[in-house]
Design an enzyme around this catalytic site. Structure first.
Site, short mmCIF file in Angstrom:
data_model
loop_
_atom_site.label_atom_id
_atom_site.label_comp_id
_atom_site.label_asym_id
_atom_site.label_seq_id
_atom_site.Cartn_x
_atom_site.Cartn_y
_atom_site.Cartn_z
N TRP A 156 45.12 30.23 5.32
CA TRP A 156 44.82 31.14 6.42
C TRP A 156 46.11 31.73 6.95
O TRP A 156 46.79 31.09 7.74
CB TRP A 156 44.08 30.40 7.51
N HIS A 173 38.74 32.07 11.06
CA HIS A 173 37.39 31.77 10.57
C HIS A 173 36.54 31.39 11.78
O HIS A 173 37.08 31.18 12.88
CB HIS A 173 37.42 30.64 9.53
N ARG A 199 42.85 37.86 9.89
CA ARG A 199 43.87 37.24 9.04
C ARG A 199 45.06 38.17 8.96
O ARG A 199 44.91 39.39 9.02
CB ARG A 199 43.34 37.02 7.61
N GLN A 213 32.40 36.65 10.04
CA GLN A 213 31.86 35.51 9.33
C GLN A 213 30.62 35.01 10.05
O GLN A 213 30.42 35.28 11.23
CB GLN A 213 32.87 34.35 9.31
N VAL A 256 35.43 19.75 5.09
CA VAL A 256 34.21 19.18 4.49
C VAL A 256 34.57 18.20 3.39
O VAL A 256 35.65 18.27 2.80
CB VAL A 256 33.29 20.28 3.90
N ALA A 310 27.99 21.99 6.76
CA ALA A 310 28.54 23.20 7.36
C ALA A 310 28.73 24.22 6.26
O ALA A 310 28.91 23.88 5.10
CB ALA A 310 29.88 22.91 8.05
#
Lengths: 347, 818
Positions: A156, A173, A199, A213, A256, A310
Site C-alpha cells: 500500500w 483500503h 493510494r 472499495q 486474514v 472478510a
C-alpha cells in the site's frame, strides 16, 4: 285535422333527416318543438275546438310531440357522433414525432454498483456502514496485523497527512472499518463498507490514486471459509450471471488467515482464455479470507470462540468488467457523455 | 521470480507440462504471472559439431566451416572469430527464423541460401543474439561438449520460464529449492536437493572476523578460498543464469548468484587482496563514511546503516551491494566468500535510504532463515570446487550467537472444520503436512486432540494454528471447500439514516434530470483562491463553509501539486467539471454528493461532512419541438432546491439574500432550515466562473448544501392530512407592494391570513407598469382554500379575504388591486 298533423309529422321528419349539424338541429327544434314552434302552436288551437273534440286532438298533438322529440333525440345523437368523429379525424398527428420527454438524469456507475452490491449483501443480512477516509494509521495498518516496517506495507503506497505526533493517512483500503466495526459492536457482526480509498500511485488505464472499495466482514461463532465461498459465489452470480463458475485460490493478505483470491470464469471467453482474462480463463474479483486471530484479539474478541471472514473488492473494477470500460480514469473525468450511458433502471 | 522449468524439474523430477505446473502452484498461493518460451521460434536449428574449419578462398576474415548435425551435414560461410574444430554449435538451416544479428532493433529474418564472396552457404552457425538468448553477437554460441549432435536445438536448449509473483509472506518460496518444495508437496514428489560441500573437516582460522553489531547481523560466515582462477562460467551455468534473468559475469560471481537463485540466500565474494589486514568487521557505518559501490556510485553512509568493513573502511553495504574496489577481477586468486543473515528492517531501511533495491536486499528485506547461511555456503563451496578442483578452503568464522531451531505449533484437530467448514480424514491431514516436511503427529495436548507440527526454520510464515489450517487447505486444494451460507443469528437491522438521506437526494436529483458526478476529493491552494474574484488571499467562505481557522487536511506526500489538500468544499471540482462538459454540451446539469473535510485540530481526524453540490450551466433544456432553449439562471437551481428540500423532510425553509465571494452579488442566497444555515445557492460570479475555464457569457447557477447540517435540523416524516370531500375554492389576490418587499414575505402574510384552510398558495404573475404606482410591483397569487369537513360558505370566504387583506397591510404594507 289528423291529416294536418300527419303532414306536419312527415315534413318534420324529412327536415330532421336533412339537418346534419348542431346548428340545423337547433333551427329544426325551434321550428317544430320550440315555444313558438308549429307543434306547440297546435295546442293553442285547442280552445277553438268543440269540447267533445278536444281530448282526441290533445292526445294526437301530444303523441306527435313525443314522436318528434324521440326522433330529435336520436338524430341529435347521430349528429354529435358524426361531428366528434370528424373532429377526431382532423386531430390526427404524426405519432412518431418526439414526445415531451421529462429530463431524467443518471446515477454515477460507481454509485450504482455500490448500491447493487450492498443490496445483494443486505439480503444476506449484511448492514451497510461507512467510515472515515482520513484515518489513523493504527486502523489502516497496525490493528490489521501490518506493523510498521512490515514488508506488507509496501503493497500500500500510502498518502500521508501532515500531523504532529499521530500518524494519519488517507486510507488505502476500506479494511480499517473491520476494526472500527468490531470495536463498536459484539458478535454477530455482518457488515459491508463501501467507500473511497487512496493510494500513492501514478495514474494509468488500470490504476487510480482514488478509487472505491467495498469491504465485507462477518464474525460469529460458526463462520467458516465454506460460508465465505458460498456468500461470494452468491454475490458474483448476482452481478455477473447465474452461470458463473467461481474459483478460490490461496493468496496472502496480512489480516486474514487462510487467505483467498476469488475469481470467476471469464464471461468474455467462458473460461477458454482471452485478452480480458489474460489467457487464464479466470478473472480475479477480490481478495478475502478468514479474519486473522490477531485482529480478533486486537478488538477484544475471543478467537477461540469466534471466527470470521472478510473480503474487499474494487468497485471500479467490477464496473469495468461488467460493462467493458477500458480506462479507469473515465470514472472521474466526469464526461456526461460517458456517465449518461449508465442509464438503465435496475440491472 | 523467474523459474526455468528444466531447472525446476531437475529438483523435482516430473513430467507435468509447464502450464500445469504454473496452474498448480498458482492455486496453492504462488501466482504465476506468465510463461515465456525460450526457443519457441527455433524451427530448423540443430546441435552440430564443427568438423573442419578452412580459410575462405576469397576473403581473409571469413572461414568455411563444415558442420555435422546428423541428418544435416553442410558447409557454411562464417565470420565468427571464435569458431574451432570440434566445437558443438547451433546450426540453422535455410528457412529458420532468426533475429537479425546486425540490426540494433529486434527484427526477425528468415534464413535464405546465399553466396558469399563466391562460395554458396546453405545455412548458418548462430550467435546468442541471432537465437534471441542475449545481445551477444561477437561470435557464435559454443555449446557444452556433451551436447547431443543432431537434435533440434529447442529440445536441448529450449526452456519454458514461469514468472511467479511471490507474496511477502512466502520467504521460503523465493528460491528454486523453495518452489521445488512447494511443487513436491503439491504433486507428492520427492525433492532432490543439490550436492553440498562438507565443511566440518576443513581448517578453521578464527580471529579475523568480528561482528560488532550482532543485533543487525545474527549470523556471519566467512570462508577463504585460495587458488581459484577467474574465467567465464561453463556454458550450462551461463545458460541457467540467463534463463532466470541474471547476466553471467564470471565463474565466482556467477556461483554466488546461482546459489542465491537456488536457495534464496544472497552471497558476496571479495577479492581478499583488497581487504586491509585480511580482516572483516561487521559494524555500523561511521558518520560521514563513504563507499563506491559496484554500480560505480559514490555513496554517503549514515550510522544507522550496517556495513562490512575491513580493518580500515567499509567494503560493502551489508545485504545491499558490495564495494567497487574489492570486487572480483580477472586476476583474483584468493576470495573471501561471505554468507550472512541481516536484520530485515535495517536492510529495508538502508535500501530505501540509498534508493538501491537489489536482488540481495529484496531477499533480506523479507527476513531470511539464518540456518540458510550455512547451507548456501556449503553449496557455493561445492560449486567452486567443482569448477576449481585445485582450490583450498578455509573457514574463517561462523558467528551465530543465537541459533534458530525448528518450532512446534500445536493445532487443535477441530480447528480445521471450525475454520474451513469441512473436514478431511486424519490420513489426508497427516499426509499433506508430511509432504510439507512439517513432521505432523496427532496426539492429545492438554486434553485436546491436536495436530502437532515441527516447523522448519525456513517456514517463518507458520506460527499459529490458522497457518497450519491454511497449509492443509491449500495443498488439498481450496476447490475442496463447499459453498455454504452462514448459519446463525443475523444482527439487528439498523440502517444508516445518513446513507438513506444521501441516496434519496441522489434519486430525487436524477429524477429532476441531473447527472451524478464523482470528483477527486483533493484540491490545491490555487483552486481555493480561484473561488474569489481576483483575490490575492483565500476567500472567507469556501462554498457553503466558512474558511476554517485551522490548516486544512494536507498531504505530506501529495501525488501532484493540484491535489495537495482534502477539499473544504465541492465547488472547485464541480466548476471544473462544468467547464469540461461545456466544451461539448450546450447545457450541463450535474450534481455530486461527496464529503468535505473540515479540520478539527492537529493530530485529530477531520470532520468528514457529506455535502451536496448541484447546479446548471449554459442552456437549460435543449431546444426542441416544444421548448426554446434559454440560459440557465438562479431560479433553475432554486427550483430544484425548492422541490428537493421538502421531499427530504425539511420544514421551515427560509431563503435570504447574502453576499458571497464566489457568487453574483445580486443573485446569491443562504438557505436555512429551522433557522439553521444548511446551504448556499446562487449564480456563480462571472469572474470566478472564468477562473475555472467557463467561457464568458455562460451563466452558471449552483447550490452547495451541508447534508449533515440538514440532517441535524431534524427531518420530519410525512404528516398525512385527510383529503377533503368538499369542493376546494380558488381565490386570486393581486397584491401591490413596494419593489423591495421579498416575495416570501408576501406569501407568508397570505398564509397567515388564510390560516389552515389554505392548501396551496401559488404566485402566478408579477406586474410592473402604468396600472400601479412607480416603485411598486403587483404579485398575483392563487390561493386554494379547502375545509376537511364542509363546503366553504360565501360568508366564510369573505371573512378569509378580509383577514388576508389585513395581514398584507400589516406585514408588508400591501394592498389588494381591484
Amino acid at each position: 285535422m289528423n291529416d294536418e298533423l300527419e303532414q306536419i309529422r312527415q315534413r318534420a321528419e324529412q327536415d330532421l333527416t336533412a339537418a346534419s349539424d348542431s346548428q340545423a338541429l337547433a333551427a329544426w327544434y325551434a321550428q317544430y318543438l320550440g315555444r313558438k314552434g308549429e307543434v306547440t302552436s297546435l295546442t293553442r288551437r285547442l280552445g277553438a275546438l268543440p269540447p267533445e273534440e278536444r281530448p282526441a286532438f290533445g292526445q294526437a298533438v301530444n303523441a306527435l310531440k313525443t314522436a318528434l322529440q324521440e326522433s330529435f333525440d336520436r338524430r341529435q345523437e347521430e349528429v354529435r357522433r358524426a361531428e366528434l368523429t370528424q373532429r377526431l379525424e382532423a386531430e390526427a398527428v404524426d405519432v412518431t414525432l418526439p414526445g415531451r420527454a421529462p429530463d431524467i438524469g443518471t446515477l454515477h456507475p460507481v454509485t450504482q454498483m455500490i448500491r447493487e452490491v450492498t443490496d445483494i449483501f443486505a439480503h444476506l443480512g449484511f448492514q451497510t456502514v461507512e467510515g472515515p477516509e482520513v484515518e489513523d494509521a493504527y486502523y489502516a495498518f497496525d490493528a490489521l496485523n501490518i506493523p510498521k516496517e512490515h514488508p506488507a506495507r509496501d503493497v500500500w503506497d500510502t498518502i500521508f497527512i501532515q500531523s504532529a505526533s499521530r500518524e494519519i493517512v488517507l486510507r488505502p483500503h476500506t479494511s480499517p472499518m473491520q476494526i472500527r466495526t468490531m470495536e463498536q459492536s459484539t458478535p454477530p457482526v455482518r457488515v459491508v463498507v463501501p467507500g473511497r480509498c487512496y493510494r500513492y500511485e501514478a495514474l494509468d488505464a488500470t490504476h487510480e490514486w482514488h478509487f472505491h472499495q467495498i469491504e465485507g466482514l462477518a464474525v460469529d461463532e460458526r463462520i467458516t471459509m465454506s460460508d465465505l465461498k458460498g456468500v461470494l459465489a452468491e454475490f458474483a452470480r448476482q452481478i455477473f450471471g447465474r452461470e458463473r463458475k467461481v474459483r478460490f485460490r490461496c493468496d496472502y493478505f496480512p489480516f486474514v488467515e487462510p487467505g483467498v483470491d476469488f475469481a470467476i470464469d471469464c464471461m468474455v471467453c467462458k473460461g477458454v482464455g482471452c485478452r480480458v482474462c489474460k489467457g487464464t480463463g479466470w478473472i480475479e474479483i477480490l481478495g478475502a479470507g478468514m479474519v486473522h486471530p490477531n485482529l480478533l484479539i486486537n478488538v477484544g474478541y475471543d478467537p477461540d470462540r469466534y471466527t470470521g471472514f472478510a473480503f474487499g473488492m474494487g468497485v471500479e473494477r467490477l464496473v469495468m468488467l461488467k460493462y467493458g470500460v477500458q480506462d479507469i480514469r473515465a470514472f472521474y473525468q466526469g464526461d456526461v457523455r460517458f456517465l449518461a450511458q449508465f442509464n438503465r433502471a435496475a440491472a | 521470480m523467474k523459474v526455468p522449468v528444466r531447472w525446476l524439474k531437475e529438483l523435482v523430477p516430473n513430467d507435468l507440462p509447464p502450464a500445469e505446473i504454473a496452474q498448480r502452484l498458482t492455486m496453492a498461493g504462488l501466482e504465476a504471472e506468465g510463461i515465456s518460451e525460450i526457443g519457441a521460434t527455433w524451427d530448423r536449428v540443430y546441435v552440430g559439431v564443427v568438423e573442419r574449419v578452412e580459410p575462405h578462398p576469397n576473403a581473409d576474415r571469413l572461414v568455411l566451416a563444415t558442420v555435422n548435425a546428423g541428418e544435416h551435414h553442410l558447409t557454411v560461410v562464417t565470420g565468427a572469430p571464435n569458431i574451432r574444430e570440434g566445437q558443438k554449435v547451433p546450426l540453422a538451416l535455410t528457412g529458420a527464423r532468426l533475429i537479425d544479428g546486425y540490426s540494433d532493433e529486434f527484427r526477425m529474418i528468415t534464413l535464405k541460401p546465399s553466396t558469399i564472396r563466391g562460395v554458396r552457404s546453405e545455412g548458418m552457425v548462430c550467435s546468442e543474439k541471432e537465437l534471441g538468448l542475449s545481445d551477444e553477437h561477437e561470435g557464435i554460441l559454443v555449446l557444452d561438449p556433451d551436447a547431443p549432435v543432431g537434435v533440434p536445438l529447442r529440445d536441448y536448449l529450449g526452456e519454458s520460464v514461469i514468472e511467479f509473483e511471490i507474496t511477502p509472506n512466502l520467504v521460503h518460496a523465493f528460491s528454486m529449492v523453495g518452489i521445488a518444495r512447494e511443487l513436491g508437496a503439491l504433486i507428492d514428489a520427492p525433492v532432490l536437493l543439490p550436492e553440498l560441500a562438507d565443511l566440518e573437516a576443513v581448517p578453521r582460522d578464527p580471529g579475523l572476523v568480528t561482528v560488532e553489531a550482532p543485533d543487525l547481523c545474527p549470523r556471519y560466515v566467512g570462508v577463504v578460498i585460495e587458488n581459484v582462477r577467474v574465467e567465464p562460467s561453463p556454458e550450462w551455468l551461463q545458460r541457467r543464469l540467463a534463463s532466470a534473468g541474471v547476466r553471467p559475469i564470471s565463474n565466482i560471481v556467477d556461483i554466488t548468484n546461482y546459489v542465491m537463485l537456488e536457495w534464496g540466500q544472497p552471497l558476496h565474494a571479495f577479492d581478499r587482496r583488497f581487504l586491509h589486514e585480511g580482516r572483516i568487521v561487521v559494524r555500523r557505518a561511521r558518520p560521514g563514511e563513504r563507499i563506491e559501490t559496484l554500480d560505480h556510485v559514490d555513496r554517503e553512509l549514515t550510522p544507522d546503516m550496517l556495513v562490512i568493513a575491513d580493518a580500515d573502511r567499509a567494503v560493502a553495504i551489508a545485504g545491499v551491494m558490495g564495494g567497487l574496489d574489492s570486487e572480483i577481477r580477472d586476476d583474483t586468486t584468493t576470495i573471501l566468500l561471505e554468507a550472512a543473515n541481516f536484520n530485515m528492517l535495517n536492510i529495508r531501511h538502508t535500501a530505501r535510504a540509498q534508493r538501491l533495491r537489489t536482488e540481495a536486499s529484496s531477499r533480506f528485506e523479507r527476513g531470511l532463515d539464518p540456518n540458510l547461511v550455512w547451507t548456501a555456503t556449503q553449496r557455493a563451496v561445492a560449486l567452486i570446487l567443482q569448477l576449481n578442483p585445485e582450490a583450498r578452503v578455509t573457514v574463517l568464522a561462523d558467528a551465530y550467537a543465537e541459533p534458530r531451531y525448528p518450532k512446534t505449533v500445536v493445532m487443535p484437530r477441530a480447528e480445521i472444520p471450525r475454520l474451513l467448514g469441512i473436514d478431511y480424514p486424519d490420513e489426508v491431514v497427516l499426509d499433506v503436512l508430511s509432504r510439507l516436511e512439517l513432521q505432523p503427529e496427532i496426539r492429545d495436548v492438554d486434553g485436546v486432540r491436536s495436530v502437532v507440527v515441527q516447523v522448519p526454520t525456513y517456514r517463518s510464515d507458520i506460527n499459529i494454528p490458522a497457518d497450519v489450517v491454511e497449509e492443509v487447505a491449500r495443498i488439498v486444494g481450496y476447490e475442496s471447500l463447499p459453498e455454504t451460507l452462514p448459519w446463525g443469528q443475523t444482527p439487528h437491522v439498523t440502517r444508516d439514516p445518513m446513507r438513506r438521506l444521501i441516496a434519496d437526494t441522489q434519486d430525487l436529483l436524477v429524477a429532476a434530470g441531473m447527472t451524478e458526478i464523482i470528483t477527486y476529493p483533493m484540491v490545491s491552494d490555487d483552486d481555493l483562491r480561484a473561488l474569489a474574484p481576483g483575490a490575492e488571499a483565500a476567500p472567507d467562505r469556501y462554498g457553503f463553509f466558512a474558511r476554517p481557522e485551522l490548516d486544512l487536511v494536507t498531504a505530506r506526500n501529495p501525488l501532484r501539486s493540484e491535489w495537495t489538500m482534502m477539499r473544504p468544499t465541492l465547488l472547485p471540482a464541480w466548476l471544473k467539471n462544468v467547464a469540461e462538459n461545456l466544451k461539448h454540451s450546450p447545457g450541463v446539469a450535474v450534481f455530486e454528493t461527496g464529503r468535505v473535510y473540515l479540520p478539527r485540530g492537529v493530530d485529530e481526524l477531520p470532520d468528514e461532512r457529506p455535502t451536496l453540490c448541484l447546479g446548471f450551466a449554459g442552456e437549460r433544456h435543449a431546444a426542441d419541438l416544444y421548448h426554446r432553449a434559454r440560459p440557465v439562471d438562479y431560479f433553475d437551481v432554486k427550483g430544484v432546491v425548492d422541490a428537493l428540500l421538502p421531499r427530504l423532510g425539511a420544514v421551515d425553509i427560509v431563503v435570504r439574500p447574502i453576499t458571497h465571494p464566489s457568487l453574483h452579488p445580486g443573485r446569491a442566497a443562504e438557505i436555512t432550515v429551522k433557522r439553521q444555515p444548511v446551504g448556499i445557492m446562487g449564480e456563480v460570479h462571472p469572474v470566478v466562473a472564468e477562473q475555472f475555464g467557463i467561457p464568458a457569457g455562460q451563466r452558471v447557477a449552483v447550490a452547495e448544501i451541508d447534508l449533515k447540517a440538514l440532517f441535524n435540523t431534524g427531518l420530519s416524516d410525512v404528516e398525512l392530512r385527510p383529503v377533503s370531500r368538499y369542493q376546494p375554492v380558488e381565490q386570486d389576490f393581486a397584491v401591490v407592494v413596494d419593489e423591495a418587499v421579498p416575495a416570501d414575505a408576501v406569501e407568508a402574510a397570505l398564509r397567515a391570513g388564510a390560516g389552515p384552510l389554505a392548501t396551496s398558495v401559488r404566485l402566478f404573475d408579477i406586474y410592473r407598469g402604468p396600472a400601479i404606482d412607480a416603485g411598486k410591483k403587483s404579485l398575483a397569487y392563487r390561493v386554494t382554500l379547502s375545509a376537511p369537513d364542509r363546503e366553504l360558505s360565501e360568508n366564510e370566504i369573505q371573512r378569509i379575504r378580509g383577514r388576508i387583506e389585513r395581514q398584507l397591510a400589516r406585514q408588508v404594507s400591501g394592498t389588494l388591486r381591484g
